[in-house]
Design an enzyme around this catalytic site. Structure first.
Site, PDB file in Angstrom:
ATOM      1  N   ARG A  28      75.734   5.700  20.472  1.00 54.35           N
ATOM      2  CA  ARG A  28      75.961   7.129  20.248  1.00 54.35           C
ATOM      3  C   ARG A  28      75.720   7.508  18.790  1.00 54.35           C
ATOM      4  NH1 ARG A  28      81.259   7.621  23.732  1.00 54.35           N
ATOM      5  NH2 ARG A  28      80.372   7.565  25.819  1.00 54.35           N
ATOM      6  N   ARG A  32      77.696  14.077  18.049  1.00 56.29           N
ATOM      7  CA  ARG A  32      78.537  15.163  17.537  1.00 56.29           C
ATOM      8  C   ARG A  32      79.109  14.953  16.146  1.00 56.29           C
ATOM      9  NH1 ARG A  32      82.438  15.555  22.652  1.00 56.29           N
ATOM     10  NH2 ARG A  32      81.804  13.382  22.810  1.00 56.29           N
ATOM     11  N   ARG A  41      72.645  21.726  18.422  1.00 54.46           N
ATOM     12  CA  ARG A  41      73.342  22.041  19.679  1.00 54.46           C
ATOM     13  C   ARG A  41      73.557  23.549  19.824  1.00 54.46           C
ATOM     14  NH1 ARG A  41      79.029  19.231  20.405  1.00 54.46           N
ATOM     15  NH2 ARG A  41      79.534  20.754  18.813  1.00 54.46           N
ATOM     16  N   ASP A  78      70.926  10.241  28.900  1.00 52.10           N
ATOM     17  CA  ASP A  78      72.208   9.974  29.544  1.00 52.10           C
ATOM     18  C   ASP A  78      71.970   9.005  30.696  1.00 52.10           C
ATOM     19  OD1 ASP A  78      74.595  10.599  31.569  1.00 52.10           O
ATOM     20  OD2 ASP A  78      75.192  11.279  29.575  1.00 52.10           O
ATOM     21  N   TYR A 155      79.842   7.406  39.500  1.00 52.64           N
ATOM     22  CA  TYR A 155      79.623   8.835  39.214  1.00 52.64           C
ATOM     23  C   TYR A 155      79.201   9.582  40.472  1.00 52.64           C
ATOM     24  CZ  TYR A 155      80.100   9.068  34.129  1.00 52.64           C
ATOM     25  OH  TYR A 155      80.596   9.074  32.857  1.00 52.64           O
TER      26      TYR A 155
END
Length: 353
Positions: A28, A32, A41, A78, A155
């Protein structure tokens, strides 16, 4: 020191060369905690836009490369990205993660799933990986990644993230034949996707079985391990020289079983001491990890000590320095910079320590 400098440093570690310092990248690492990412974003609020519009995904993937020069640059994507190409509708909600609607709950739904054709359903992957290879050249390895069958099944069946995994475990323990069929289909499509990423430019691929650590060892051997192995064996048939990394979150009790899946490198999380992981896995298995992402909230002295401790325990062969999992969203960006700087100077720091 051995080896050829024109080969990316991370690949040299994956081959088992003795190195002065371990290569370093961070899961990652695009995300963010970086101001550059948060600014982007605002312009592209949808995760799927950011990961599926090639020029945007290329920019996001390269933000940490420009800032920190890691030894690995990973595709921004992802693990659920390939699911629509199999007939499983999904979206990715900001701050909440993947949403699968409708979730897979019946044999009929499983039967309707079709093999992934990545050229058709994932047209953005090739230009992204090609651009990353062109940009970083041999100064870093370009990594691709996929989700593992159990985690993607979880998922698809749960419909979203879960704390209890009760729906997929209910299916596993009451209708195992249906779940095994789903896992087989997912395995074959994931293997296709790994091979496609390699053909498009990925030099290393990491498979994330983020939820397999929620299984008991015997259930891991039934529902996770055989399908990890199925993916890896299919990829190795066509791309035997591309290193494959396997990650299982919460894997302290599963390391030896993970090795049975046949990966080249095992990601070790922070619940295992690196020296213990080395003992348990033996001298031939390469390892990645294993700093607690929370360490990056510490002082620089603390961060430096933990990095050097991990490197000492891992040794100078077959170790890629990384966090045990992804960098946390509100991590100070300057501490990430310090992490990379320390890792790259580890040989000098260890010599004077």
């Amino acid at each position: 020191m051995t080896g050829s400098p024109q080969i990316p440093y991370l690949l040299r570690a994956a081959r088992g060369e003795v190195l002065d310092r371990p290569p370093v990248w961070m899961m990652r690492q695009a995300g963010r905690y970086m101001k550059a990412y948060r600014d982007l974003r605002e312009k592209y609020p949808s995760f799927r836009e950011r990961s599926e519009i090639p020029e945007v995904a290329i920019e996001v993937s390269l933000q940490p490369w420009r800032a920190f020069k890691p030894d690995g640059v990973i595709l921004f994507s992802d693990i659920v990205t390939p699911l629509p190409g199999m007939g499983i509708d999904m979206d990715i909600a900001e701050g909440k993660g993947p949403i699968i609607d409708p979730p897979i709950r019946s044999k009929e739904q499983v039967d309707r799933l079709h093999p992934l054709e990545p050229e058709e359903s994932l047209p953005f992957i090739k230009p992204i990986l090609k651009a990353l290879r062109e940009e970083v050249k041999n100064e870093a390895a370009v990594l691709g990644f996929v989700g593992a069958p159990w985690t993607l099944a979880a998922y698809a069946v749960e419909g979203k993230g879960s704390k209890t995994y009760s729906i997929i475990k209910g299916m596993a323990f009451s209708e195992p034949a249906m779940l095994h069929k789903l896992l087989e289909k997912l395995s074959d499509s994931i293997a296709t996707y790994v091979r496609y990423q390699i053909d498009c430019g990925a030099q290393v691929v990491q498979m994330f079985d983020s939820w397999a650590g929620q299984l008991s060892p015997q259930d891991y051997e039934t529902f996770a391990l055989p399908y990890q192995k199925r993916v890896i064996q299919q990829v190795k048939q066509t791309h035997p020289d591309t290193p494959l990394i396997l990650l299982v979150s919460g894997s302290a009790g599963l390391l030896e079983r993970m090795a049975q899946a046949g990966p080249d490198i095992i990601n070790v999380d922070w619940t295992v001491d690196m020296a213990d992981a080395r003992k348990r896995l033996g001298p031939d298995m390469k390892v990645q990890g294993n700093l607690d992402p929370g360490v990056l909230y510490g002082s620089q002295d603390f961060i430096r000590d933990r990095i050097l401790d991990t490197i000492r325990k891992a040794g100078n062969r077959g170790h890629i320095l990384n966090l045990g999992h992804g960098v946390l969203p509100n991590t100070p960006e300057e501490n990430v910079a310090f992490f990379f700087e320390t890792a790259k100077n580890a040989d000098k720091l260890l010599a004077t320590a």
